[in-house]
Design a protein around this motif. Structure first.
Motif, PDB file in Angstrom:
ATOM      1  N   LEU A 184     -12.045   4.216   7.839  1.00 58.06           N
ATOM      2  CA  LEU A 184     -12.263   3.578   9.100  1.00 58.06           C
ATOM      3  C   LEU A 184     -12.815   4.435  10.314  1.00 58.06           C
ATOM      4  N   LEU A 185     -11.940   5.683  10.287  1.00 59.53           N
ATOM      5  CA  LEU A 185     -12.372   6.642  11.365  1.00 59.53           C
ATOM      6  C   LEU A 185     -13.857   7.115  11.123  1.00 59.53           C
ATOM      7  N   LEU A 196      -7.629   4.724   3.595  1.00 56.35           N
ATOM      8  CA  LEU A 196      -8.161   3.505   4.462  1.00 56.35           C
ATOM      9  C   LEU A 196      -8.496   4.010   6.088  1.00 56.35           C
ATOM     10  N   TRP A 197      -7.372   4.773   6.678  1.00 54.67           N
ATOM     11  CA  TRP A 197      -7.587   4.977   7.951  1.00 54.67           C
ATOM     12  C   TRP A 197      -8.772   5.987   8.143  1.00 54.67           C
ATOM     13  N   LEU A 198      -8.734   6.995   7.290  1.00 51.23           N
ATOM     14  CA  LEU A 198      -9.896   8.048   7.266  1.00 51.23           C
ATOM     15  C   LEU A 198     -11.163   7.230   7.408  1.00 51.23           C
ATOM     16  N   ARG A 226       0.815  -1.181   0.007  1.00 51.81           N
ATOM     17  CA  ARG A 226      -0.017   0.114   0.019  1.00 51.81           C
ATOM     18  C   ARG A 226       0.777   1.277   0.114  1.00 51.81           C
ATOM     19  N   ARG A 258      -3.048   4.206   2.622  1.00 51.40           N
ATOM     20  CA  ARG A 258      -3.064   3.897   3.930  1.00 51.40           C
ATOM     21  C   ARG A 258      -3.926   5.102   4.615  1.00 51.40           C
ATOM     22  N   ILE A 259      -3.606   6.100   4.368  1.00 50.48           N
ATOM     23  CA  ILE A 259      -4.456   7.292   4.969  1.00 50.48           C
ATOM     24  C   ILE A 259      -5.969   7.361   4.746  1.00 50.48           C
TER      25      ILE A 259
END
Length: 113
Positions: free
Chosen positions: A18-19, A14-16, A6, A11-12
Motif C-alpha cells: 500500500l505504501l 500488505l502495508w508495504l 493475518r 500485514r507488514i
C-alpha cells in the motif's frame, strides 16, 4: 474453515505494498505535467516519423518500429492503410496521428491542449 487471521508478516507486506502504491500515485500526480508533455511530444514525433516510414518509404510498420528512439519503448504505432495514417499511443496518457497528404508528406493532426 480456513484461518482468516493475518499473520504479522502478511500485514507488514500488505502495508508495504500500500505504501509503494501510494508513493507511485503521488509521484505520478506531482510529475503529471512533465509526463504529459513528454508523452505529447513523443507520440507526435513517433506518428510523423512512422507515417513517413510507412507511406513515403513504403516499409512495413514492423520495420518502422525499429526506427524508434531509445526511451520510446512504451509508444506503440498503429497504421490505417485506407486513410494513409499512423497513430502513436502512449498508454493511458495520449496519442497522436499523422496522415500522408500528396505534396505535403505526413502531417500531424491538430493538437488540442
Amino acid at each position: 474453515m480456513a484461518n482468516t487471521k493475518r499473520t504479522g508478516k502478511s500485514r507488514i507486506l500488505l502495508w508495504l505494498l500500500l505504501l509503494i502504491g501510494a508513493a507511485i500515485a503521488a509521484a505520478a500526480y506531482v510529475y503529471r505535467a512533465p509526463i504529459g508533455g513528454y508523452a505529447d511530444v513523443g507520440t507526435a514525433y513517433a506518428a510523423r516519423v512512422g507515417c513517413s516510414c510507412r507511406f513515403v518509404s513504403d516499409r512495413s510498420l514492423k520495420d518502422c518500429n525499429k526506427d524508434k528512439l531509445s526511451g520510446m519503448e512504451l509508444v506503440t504505432l498503429v497504421d490505417d492503410p485506407q486513410a494513409k495514417s499512423v497513430t502513436a499511443r502512449f498508454p493511458l496518457v495520449t496519442s497522436s496521428t499523422a496522415t500522408y497528404r500528396e505534396g505535403y508528406g505526413c502531417v500531424l493532426e491538430k493538437w488540442e491542449g
